[in-house]
Design a protein around this motif. Structure first.
Motif, PDB file in Angstrom:
ATOM      1  N   GLU A  87       0.859  -1.184   0.000  1.00 12.71           N
ATOM      2  CA  GLU A  87       0.000   0.000   0.000  1.00 12.71           C
ATOM      3  C   GLU A  87       0.891   1.228   0.000  1.00 12.71           C
ATOM      4  OE1 GLU A  87      -2.283  -0.294   3.572  1.00 12.71           O
ATOM      5  OE2 GLU A  87      -3.470  -1.983   2.845  1.00 12.71           O
ATOM      6  N   ILE A  88       0.512   2.192  -0.807  1.00 10.12           N
ATOM      7  CA  ILE A  88       1.210   3.477  -0.749  1.00 10.12           C
ATOM      8  C   ILE A  88       0.192   4.543  -0.347  1.00 10.12           C
ATOM      9  CG2 ILE A  88       3.058   2.842  -2.353  1.00 10.12           C
ATOM     10  CD1 ILE A  88       1.619   4.420  -4.528  1.00 10.12           C
ATOM     11  N   HIS A  89       0.646   5.520   0.438  1.00  7.37           N
ATOM     12  CA  HIS A  89      -0.201   6.611   0.931  1.00  7.37           C
ATOM     13  C   HIS A  89       0.460   7.933   0.570  1.00  7.37           C
ATOM     14  CE1 HIS A  89      -2.575   3.855   3.455  1.00  7.37           C
ATOM     15  NE2 HIS A  89      -1.420   3.247   3.677  1.00  7.37           N
ATOM     16  N   ASN A  90      -0.285   8.804  -0.062  1.00  9.71           N
ATOM     17  CA  ASN A  90       0.216  10.133  -0.433  1.00  9.71           C
ATOM     18  C   ASN A  90       1.609  10.042  -1.049  1.00  9.71           C
ATOM     19  OD1 ASN A  90      -2.125  11.391   0.536  1.00  9.71           O
ATOM     20  ND2 ASN A  90      -1.300  11.389   2.615  1.00  9.71           N
ATOM     21  N   ALA A  91       1.701   9.237  -2.075  1.00 12.41           N
ATOM     22  CA  ALA A  91       2.992   9.038  -2.755  1.00 12.41           C
ATOM     23  C   ALA A  91       2.784   9.032  -4.261  1.00 12.41           C
ATOM     24  CB  ALA A  91       3.627   7.737  -2.307  1.00 12.41           C
ATOM     25  N   MET A  92       3.874   9.224  -4.958  1.00 14.31           N
ATOM     26  CA  MET A  92       3.831   9.186  -6.424  1.00 14.31           C
ATOM     27  C   MET A  92       4.695   8.056  -6.977  1.00 14.31           C
ATOM     28  SD  MET A  92       3.828  13.212  -7.457  1.00 14.31           S
ATOM     29  CE  MET A  92       3.583  12.860  -9.189  1.00 14.31           C
ATOM     30  N   LYS A  93       5.260   7.215  -6.065  1.00 19.38           N
ATOM     31  CA  LYS A  93       6.168   6.187  -6.539  1.00 19.38           C
ATOM     32  C   LYS A  93       6.097   4.956  -5.640  1.00 19.38           C
ATOM     33  CE  LYS A  93      10.780   5.532  -8.259  1.00 19.38           C
ATOM     34  NZ  LYS A  93      11.985   6.126  -8.715  1.00 19.38           N
TER      35      LYS A  93
END
Length: 134
Positions: A87-93
Motif C-alpha cells: 500500500e502506498i499513501h500520499n505518494a507518487m512512486k
C-alpha cells in the motif's frame, strides 16, 4: 618312532572361514570444472534473481494497493504466484526489490485490485522494471 592317533570321520564337514568380500573405494572420476562445462541455450544455475521494480504515478496517490505477481494462469488468464502486496499513501512512486524465478521474463502488476488494469511489465537486462502510470 612317532605314532599319531586320532579318528578320521569323512562325514564331518571341515570348518572353513567364511568368505569375506573386500570392498574397495572406486577411483574418483575427475570432472571438468564448471568453467569448462558447455551449457546450451543460455542456461543459468541461478534459480532466482532480484528484480527492482519502480512504478511512478503522474499524480499523487492518496491510497493505492499494488499487487505484484510472477505469472498469469494460461487457462484463466488471471495473475498467479503473488510476490508482494503493498500500500502506498500520499505518494507518487512505488519501489521494491523482489526475488523472482530466473526464467521469468515479466511480472504482472495489479493496481487497486482492478483486474482490467493488469500490467504485464517486462524485466530488462539489468533486472529492472520501470513503468509510469498516467
Amino acid at each position: 618312532m612317532v605314532l599319531f592317533m586320532g579318528c578320521s570321520n569323512s562325514d564331518v564337514e571341515e570348518e572353513t572361514e567364511p568368505d569375506v568380500e573386500v570392498h574397495t573405494e572406486p577411483e574418483p572420476v575427475l570432472l571438468p570444472s564448471f568453467d569448462d562445462v558447455v551449457i546450451k541455450d543460455g542456461f543459468t544455475f541461478d534459480m532466482q534473481r532480484a528484480v527492482k521494480i519502480d512504478i511512478s504515478f503522474s499524480q499523487m496517490q492518496g491510497f493505492t494497493v499494488i499487487s505484484v505477481y510472477s505469472a498469469t494462469d494460461p487457462d484463466t488468464n488471471t495473475p498467479i504466484n503473488l510476490l508482494e502486496k503493498a500500500e502506498i499513501h500520499n505518494a507518487m512512486k512505488y519501489t521494491s526489490l523482489l526475488p523472482v524465478p530466473s526464467y521469468a521474463e515479466s511480472m504482472v502488476v495489479v493496481i487497486n485490485g482492478d483486474s482490467y488494469a493488469e500490467l504485464e511489465l517486462p524485466i530488462d537486462k539489468t533486472n529492472h522494471i520501470h513503468y509510469l502510470v498516467e
